[in-house]
Scaffold this active site. Sequence first.
Site, PDB file in Angstrom:
ATOM      1  N   LYS A 103     -47.426  25.104  18.727  1.00 47.95           N
ATOM      2  CA  LYS A 103     -48.784  24.835  16.954  1.00 47.95           C
ATOM      3  C   LYS A 103     -50.135  25.653  17.131  1.00 47.95           C
ATOM      4  O   LYS A 103     -50.751  26.475  16.631  1.00 47.95           O
ATOM      5  CB  LYS A 103     -48.306  23.861  16.545  1.00 47.95           C
ATOM      6  CG  LYS A 103     -46.985  23.431  16.062  1.00 47.95           C
ATOM      7  CD  LYS A 103     -47.530  22.014  15.661  1.00 47.95           C
ATOM      8  CE  LYS A 103     -45.325  21.831  15.599  1.00 47.95           C
ATOM      9  NZ  LYS A 103     -45.400  20.573  15.245  1.00 47.95           N
ATOM     10  N   HIS A 107     -48.208   6.521  22.738  1.00 46.44           N
ATOM     11  CA  HIS A 107     -46.705   6.413  22.301  1.00 46.44           C
ATOM     12  C   HIS A 107     -47.178   4.828  21.086  1.00 46.44           C
ATOM     13  O   HIS A 107     -48.438   3.697  21.027  1.00 46.44           O
ATOM     14  CB  HIS A 107     -45.950   5.719  23.358  1.00 46.44           C
ATOM     15  CG  HIS A 107     -46.137   6.729  24.403  1.00 46.44           C
ATOM     16  ND1 HIS A 107     -47.173   6.530  25.651  1.00 46.44           N
ATOM     17  CD2 HIS A 107     -45.617   7.719  24.759  1.00 46.44           C
ATOM     18  CE1 HIS A 107     -47.084   7.850  26.482  1.00 46.44           C
ATOM     19  NE2 HIS A 107     -46.012   8.315  26.244  1.00 46.44           N
TER      20      HIS A 107
END
Length: 120
Positions: free
Chosen positions: A63, A105
């Site tokens: 991206k 995470h």
Amino acid sequence: MIKGIGIDLIELDRIQHSIQRNSRFAGRILTQSEKIDFDALKNNRRQIEYLAGRFAAKEAFSKAAGRGIGKLSFKNIEVTANTYGAPVMNVAGYENWNIFISITHSRDYAVAEVVIEEKD
């Protein structure tokens, strides 16, 4: 000069299901060096977090570079660690760019952000 910023969020459950459905899934995402690190992890949960983080990082790079992952190969993008354990990204064909990466995470998700800039 900043050339791009990319971010990706992936559910850990999605990665776990992909591993269960296809035993070769990790090998399709990870480079040989990353796969060695993945296989060395003893805890299944940690393997899922590792793979999800690498998957998100590679998507975030695509991206930031303004190209879809279909135009880039997961295998051309490698995430290693520096001497302090922080992630470092190397991408074939993008050696003239500075690449900054962060991976995190939670219990359910992995997130990666990538910023790329032109080297002076």
